[in-house]
Design a protein around this motif. Structure first.
Motif, PDB file in Angstrom:
ATOM      1  N   ALA A 187       0.945  -1.339  -0.179  1.00  0.00           N
ATOM      2  CA  ALA A 187       0.007  -0.025  -0.003  1.00  0.00           C
ATOM      3  C   ALA A 187       0.773   1.277   0.032  1.00  0.00           C
ATOM      4  CB  ALA A 187      -0.972  -0.100   1.000  1.00  0.00           C
ATOM      5  N   CYS A 188       0.646   2.186   0.693  1.00  0.00           N
ATOM      6  CA  CYS A 188       1.332   3.699   0.713  1.00  0.00           C
ATOM      7  C   CYS A 188       2.759   3.367   1.270  1.00  0.00           C
ATOM      8  CB  CYS A 188       0.722   4.501   1.662  1.00  0.00           C
ATOM      9  SG  CYS A 188      -1.069   4.635   1.326  1.00  0.00           S
ATOM     10  N   SER A 189       2.991   2.231   1.833  1.00  0.00           N
ATOM     11  CA  SER A 189       4.705   1.920   2.229  1.00  0.00           C
ATOM     12  C   SER A 189       5.381   1.361   1.257  1.00  0.00           C
ATOM     13  CB  SER A 189       4.616   1.241   3.576  1.00  0.00           C
ATOM     14  OG  SER A 189       3.820   1.874   4.457  1.00  0.00           O
ATOM     15  N   GLY A 190       4.638   1.074   0.007  1.00  0.00           N
ATOM     16  CA  GLY A 190       5.265   0.329  -0.891  1.00  0.00           C
ATOM     17  C   GLY A 190       6.644   0.753  -1.515  1.00  0.00           C
ATOM     18  N   PHE A 191       6.740   2.128  -1.509  1.00  0.00           N
ATOM     19  CA  PHE A 191       7.933   2.454  -1.911  1.00  0.00           C
ATOM     20  C   PHE A 191       9.377   2.305  -0.981  1.00  0.00           C
ATOM     21  CE2 PHE A 191      11.396   5.554  -2.227  1.00  0.00           C
ATOM     22  CZ  PHE A 191      11.783   5.638  -3.602  1.00  0.00           C
ATOM     23  N   VAL A 192       8.920   2.432   0.166  1.00  0.00           N
ATOM     24  CA  VAL A 192       9.887   2.152   1.287  1.00  0.00           C
ATOM     25  C   VAL A 192      10.425   0.730   1.294  1.00  0.00           C
ATOM     26  CG1 VAL A 192       9.828   4.326   2.541  1.00  0.00           C
ATOM     27  CG2 VAL A 192       8.601   2.225   3.297  1.00  0.00           C
ATOM     28  N   TYR A 193       9.266  -0.006   1.481  1.00  0.00           N
ATOM     29  CA  TYR A 193       9.617  -1.527   1.074  1.00  0.00           C
ATOM     30  C   TYR A 193      10.267  -2.005  -0.143  1.00  0.00           C
ATOM     31  CZ  TYR A 193       6.396  -3.229   4.886  1.00  0.00           C
ATOM     32  OH  TYR A 193       5.626  -3.522   5.959  1.00  0.00           O
ATOM     33  N   ALA A 194       9.850  -1.448  -1.314  1.00  0.00           N
ATOM     34  CA  ALA A 194      10.567  -1.752  -2.489  1.00  0.00           C
ATOM     35  C   ALA A 194      12.225  -1.491  -2.290  1.00  0.00           C
ATOM     36  CB  ALA A 194       9.940  -1.100  -3.463  1.00  0.00           C
ATOM     37  N   LEU A 195      12.257  -0.035  -1.809  1.00  0.00           N
ATOM     38  CA  LEU A 195      13.732   0.370  -1.784  1.00  0.00           C
ATOM     39  C   LEU A 195      14.508  -0.443  -0.890  1.00  0.00           C
ATOM     40  CD1 LEU A 195      15.531   2.909  -2.441  1.00  0.00           C
ATOM     41  CD2 LEU A 195      14.648   3.996  -0.430  1.00  0.00           C
ATOM     42  N   ASP A 196      13.828  -1.153   0.242  1.00  0.00           N
ATOM     43  CA  ASP A 196      14.612  -1.892   1.126  1.00  0.00           C
ATOM     44  C   ASP A 196      15.128  -3.445   0.246  1.00  0.00           C
ATOM     45  OD1 ASP A 196      15.896  -2.475   3.865  1.00  0.00           O
ATOM     46  OD2 ASP A 196      14.128  -4.060   3.518  1.00  0.00           O
ATOM     47  N   LEU A 197      14.059  -3.705  -0.732  1.00  0.00           N
ATOM     48  CA  LEU A 197      14.324  -5.028  -1.218  1.00  0.00           C
ATOM     49  C   LEU A 197      15.377  -4.516  -2.321  1.00  0.00           C
ATOM     50  CD1 LEU A 197      12.981  -7.696  -1.395  1.00  0.00           C
ATOM     51  CD2 LEU A 197      11.506  -6.774  -2.901  1.00  0.00           C
ATOM     52  N   ALA A 198      15.376  -3.745  -2.848  1.00  0.00           N
ATOM     53  CA  ALA A 198      16.320  -3.475  -4.171  1.00  0.00           C
ATOM     54  C   ALA A 198      17.774  -3.258  -3.244  1.00  0.00           C
ATOM     55  CB  ALA A 198      15.935  -2.043  -4.563  1.00  0.00           C
ATOM     56  N   ASP A 199      17.843  -2.500  -2.139  1.00  0.00           N
ATOM     57  CA  ASP A 199      19.139  -2.499  -1.482  1.00  0.00           C
ATOM     58  C   ASP A 199      19.589  -3.737  -1.194  1.00  0.00           C
ATOM     59  OD1 ASP A 199      21.194  -1.283  -0.087  1.00  0.00           O
ATOM     60  OD2 ASP A 199      19.935  -1.428   1.884  1.00  0.00           O
ATOM     61  N   LYS A 200      18.843  -4.736  -0.759  1.00  0.00           N
ATOM     62  CA  LYS A 200      19.252  -5.919  -0.476  1.00  0.00           C
ATOM     63  C   LYS A 200      19.918  -6.604  -1.665  1.00  0.00           C
ATOM     64  CE  LYS A 200      17.807  -5.807   3.817  1.00  0.00           C
ATOM     65  NZ  LYS A 200      17.291  -4.876   4.488  1.00  0.00           N
ATOM     66  N   TYR A 201      19.194  -6.429  -2.766  1.00  0.00           N
ATOM     67  CA  TYR A 201      19.614  -7.439  -4.153  1.00  0.00           C
ATOM     68  C   TYR A 201      21.270  -6.588  -4.481  1.00  0.00           C
ATOM     69  CZ  TYR A 201      15.904  -9.799  -5.754  1.00  0.00           C
ATOM     70  OH  TYR A 201      14.796 -10.838  -5.910  1.00  0.00           O
ATOM     71  N   ILE A 202      21.313  -5.224  -4.158  1.00  0.00           N
ATOM     72  CA  ILE A 202      22.573  -4.663  -4.865  1.00  0.00           C
ATOM     73  C   ILE A 202      23.598  -5.107  -3.624  1.00  0.00           C
ATOM     74  CG2 ILE A 202      23.666  -2.522  -4.895  1.00  0.00           C
ATOM     75  CD1 ILE A 202      20.795  -1.439  -6.274  1.00  0.00           C
ATOM     76  N   GLN A 203      23.479  -5.087  -2.381  1.00  0.00           N
ATOM     77  CA  GLN A 203      24.385  -5.674  -1.615  1.00  0.00           C
ATOM     78  C   GLN A 203      24.553  -6.881  -1.897  1.00  0.00           C
ATOM     79  OE1 GLN A 203      23.276  -5.163   2.798  1.00  0.00           O
ATOM     80  NE2 GLN A 203      22.393  -3.297   2.535  1.00  0.00           N
ATOM     81  N   ALA A 204      24.057  -7.869  -2.403  1.00  0.00           N
ATOM     82  CA  ALA A 204      24.353  -9.185  -2.650  1.00  0.00           C
ATOM     83  C   ALA A 204      25.241  -9.090  -3.984  1.00  0.00           C
ATOM     84  CB  ALA A 204      23.089 -10.001  -2.714  1.00  0.00           C
ATOM     85  N   ASP A 205      24.715  -8.395  -4.857  1.00  0.00           N
ATOM     86  CA  ASP A 205      25.289  -8.478  -6.119  1.00  0.00           C
ATOM     87  C   ASP A 205      25.476  -6.777  -6.384  1.00  0.00           C
ATOM     88  OD1 ASP A 205      26.438  -8.012  -8.749  1.00  0.00           O
ATOM     89  OD2 ASP A 205      24.826  -9.590  -9.521  1.00  0.00           O
ATOM     90  N   PRO A 206      26.589  -6.097  -6.196  1.00  0.00           N
ATOM     91  CA  PRO A 206      26.935  -4.836  -6.624  1.00  0.00           C
ATOM     92  C   PRO A 206      26.889  -4.365  -7.965  1.00  0.00           C
ATOM     93  CG  PRO A 206      28.421  -5.523  -4.859  1.00  0.00           C
ATOM     94  CD  PRO A 206      27.797  -6.711  -5.487  1.00  0.00           C
ATOM     95  N   SER A 207      26.977  -5.217  -8.833  1.00  0.00           N
ATOM     96  CA  SER A 207      26.968  -5.104 -10.246  1.00  0.00           C
ATOM     97  C   SER A 207      25.370  -4.848 -10.746  1.00  0.00           C
ATOM     98  CB  SER A 207      27.448  -5.977 -11.185  1.00  0.00           C
ATOM     99  OG  SER A 207      26.427  -6.976 -11.143  1.00  0.00           O
TER     100      SER A 207
END
Ligand code: UT7
Length: 324
Positions: free
Chosen positions: A111-131
């Motif tokens: 819902a309205c928190s979707g962006f902060v949730y998605a940002l956190d998820l993306a941060d985790k993907y990038i931490q796992a693979d910085p490329s």
């Protein structure tokens, strides 16, 4: 650290609906809406403004700023509660629209928190693979999920999309941390039972099932307390003082919620970015739209610590700290 925002973009439908326009539809007044919500206008899409098209237009602008092409994107995450269809995801439509052929793509619903949730998820993907290069988009056509006969809700919402491109950078720039929360026990205070498959159909739908239903006063109470607690927990987790925050970009739900939050936290109002008066509550799109405006108005400078905080249906809420 290291997941930086490389570019921002936003897109709002051209049609602007004023409080005076709403006075002709429901028993309300410009004065009531402005004093209770802070909203004066909202953008409402029509045909050709399906959620994925708003999202794609915002994404193209964010890619331009990041100086990346769509084919360099590895992942697209769209946060939305008003996707064009239930399946495929809005993110897959965006992939097709912008030609991000190498990316995988999916939606999330917080819902309205979707962006902060998605940002956190993306941060985790990038931490796992910085490329990895990731597009995170918040996009909504809430006008298609609004009961236009319900004055309690129809005055609140608007359509729009905001996007960020994320990638790893060396140094101290980037996502510092996040704190996310949910409480499904409170689902009934803000919900939408079901949705038909296409927005163009929903625009004419009379079924109450497809509309947002809300106990506004209850939501208000929880929203202020929950966001305050999330912000304080995050500052504690990251050992950052409130004074160090240069700009707060909150979910734009209601000016009274934001004023209360700011008062309880003891943050100067000049540090809070507000655009709810122009766009109303655009749910998952509100923070990335506000961020893009703040960025393009040079309200954020290199090294600034920015705070995002949100609250929405689920209930879901959370806060994120980013060093610009
Ligand atoms: O993103 C998170 C999602 N949601 C939110 O953030 C919304 C949180 N809640 C709110 O922002 C506020 O509760 C609202 C703006 C929705 C409502 O403001 P309120 O001060 O809580 O008003 P209320 O619901 O307590 O209603 C007060 C009166 C009622 O009349 P009575 O019973 O006192 O005679 C309502 O029927 O205002 C009436 N009312 C309206 N009057 C004119 C409700 N909507 C309207 C309207 N125009 N549009």
């Amino acid at each position: 650290m290291g997941t930086a925002i490389l570019g921002t973009g936003s897109y709002l439908p051209e049609r602007v609906v004023s409080n005076q326009d709403l006075e002709k539809i429901v028993d309300t007044s410009d004065e009531w809406i402005r004093t209770r919500t802070g909203i004066s206008t909202r953008c409402i899409g029509g045909k050709g403004d399906e959620t994925y098209l708003l999202a794609a237009r915002a994404a193209v602008k964010a890619l331009q700023m990041a100086e990346l092409s769509a084919t360099e994107i590895d992942l697209i995450i769209v946060a939305t509660i008003s996707s064009h269809m239930l399946m495929p995801s809005c993110a897959c439509f965006v992939q097709k629209e912008i030609g991000a052929d190498r990316a995988f793509a999916f939606d999330i619903n917080a819902a309205c928190s979707g962006f902060v949730y998605a940002l956190d998820l993306a941060d985790k993907y990038i931490q796992a693979d910085p490329s990895k290069k990731i597009l995170v988009i918040g996009a909504e056509t809430l006008s298609s999920r609004t009961n236009w006969e319900d004055r309690n809700t129809c005055i609140l919402f608007g359509d729009g999309a905001g996007a960020v491109v994320l990638g790893h950078v060396e140094g101290s720039r980037g996502v510092i941390g996040a704190k996310l929360f949910s409480d499904g026990k409170l689902w009934s205070l803000l919900h939408m039972h079901t949705a038909a498959s296409c927005n163009s159909e929903l625009l004419q739908a009379a079924s109450p099932g497809v509309h947002i239903v809300m106990e506004g006063r209850e939501v208000f109470k929880y929203a202020v307390k929950a966001m305050e607690e999330a912000v304080l927990a995050l500052l504690e987790q990251e050992q950052i003082a409130l004074d160090a925050i240069r700009l707060v970009i909150p979910h734009q739900a209601n000016i009274r919620i934001l004023n209360k939050l700011v008062e309880r936290l003891g943050i100067g109002t000049e540090k809070v970015f507000i655009n709810v008066q122009k766009y109303g509550n655009t749910s998952a799109a509100s923070i990335p739209i506000a961020l893009d405006e703040a960025n393009r108005e040079s309200r954020v400078q290199a090294g600034d610590i920015i705070l995002f905080c949100s609250f929405g249906g689920g209930f879901t809420w959370g806060a994120t700290l980013v060093r610009w």
